[in-house]
Design an enzyme around this catalytic site. Structure first.
Site, mmCIF file in Angstrom:
data_model
loop_
_atom_site.group_PDB
_atom_site.id
_atom_site.type_symbol
_atom_site.label_atom_id
_atom_site.label_comp_id
_atom_site.label_asym_id
_atom_site.label_seq_id
_atom_site.Cartn_x
_atom_site.Cartn_y
_atom_site.Cartn_z
ATOM 1 N N HIS A 108 -2.754 -1.193 -3.492
ATOM 2 C CA HIS A 108 -3.778 -0.202 -3.142
ATOM 3 C C HIS A 108 -3.772 0.960 -4.032
ATOM 4 C CE1 HIS A 108 -4.475 -1.969 1.147
ATOM 5 N NE2 HIS A 108 -4.804 -2.972 0.313
ATOM 6 N N ASP A 166 -4.167 -4.880 5.821
ATOM 7 C CA ASP A 166 -4.441 -5.894 4.881
ATOM 8 C C ASP A 166 -3.153 -6.576 4.458
ATOM 9 O OD1 ASP A 166 -5.708 -6.887 2.763
ATOM 10 O OD2 ASP A 166 -5.257 -5.445 1.275
ATOM 11 N N SER A 183 0.706 -1.273 0.016
ATOM 12 C CA SER A 183 0.129 -0.033 0.044
ATOM 13 C C SER A 183 0.902 1.234 -0.035
ATOM 14 C CB SER A 183 -1.051 0.006 1.315
ATOM 15 O OG SER A 183 -1.703 1.037 1.181
#
Length: 207
Positions: free
Chosen positions: A52, A151, A25
């Site tokens: 992401h 995540d 991310s």
């Protein structure tokens, strides 16, 4: 759990590897910019990546990494076959999964999903990693990079539980260390490595 500082350089030798899955991310694109040029053109396994991204903007990552990677780079599409020596990037606002191809026994294909976000993210790293753990079991290598939430931690734990290899970018080298720290806290990290060490490990992959 071992770290690069107190062990030999990472290697997949002696542990069959059919595929690599990566996720990140915040700071992950910078990590990939360093890592992907280290992938050799002779790499014989697919590499599937979730980053992401903003859901309403087209991704520039395929174009960015095509110029930096010796492997063919594609944005993933639904039902796309997973080919050796190819790199696949999740498109914005779709979960990316790996599944068995019913029309080609023994082969894998990609699947896109618009199921709700997982851990506030679509695409979700957990979704990719968990599907890869189911598809490839002990023959998958999961790598979790820099990021700002948790995540990927559960998905990496699923890969490790299936017998696969689980590497995490060393938090001290990550632009944002939350994601790797969460994986380490869950006991999901088999190896904790800086980007150069991850690149060397990828270059050692054998099926």
């Amino acid at each position: 759990m071992t770290t690069a500082s107190d062990s030999n350089p990472p290697s997949t030798a002696g542990r069959p590897c059919a595929a690599v899955v990566m996720g990140g991310s915040a700071g992950g694109i910078e990590a990939l910019t360093a890592l992907l040029p280290m992938l050799p053109a002779r790499l014989t396994v697919p590499v599937v990546i979730v980053m992401h991204q903003h859901p309403s903007m087209p991704s520039l990552l395929p174009e960015l990494f095509t110029a930096r990677c010796a492997l063919p780079v594609s944005e993933a599409d639904d039902k796309m076959p997973v080919l050796p020596g190819h790199l696949y990037l999740a498109p914005p606002d779709y979960h990316l999964l790996v599944e068995a191809d019913d029309d080609a026994p023994g082969q894998m294909r990609l699947a896109l999903s618009v199921e709700p976000p997982v851990r506030f993210s679509r695409p979700s790293i957990d979704v990719l990693f968990e599907s890869a753990a189911f598809a490839w079991r002990e023959r998958v290598l999961g790598i979790l990079l820099s990021g700002a939430n948790d995540d990927g931690a559960r998905g990496l734990a699923a890969i490790r539980a299936a017998g696969g290899q689980a590497w995490v970018q060393a938090p001290a080298t990550a632009k944002v260390d939350t994601m790797p720290q969460e994986a380490i806290a869950r006991g999901a990290a088999e190896r904790i490595l800086n980007l150069e060490e991850i690149g060397l490990g990828l270059a050692s992959i054998t099926e």
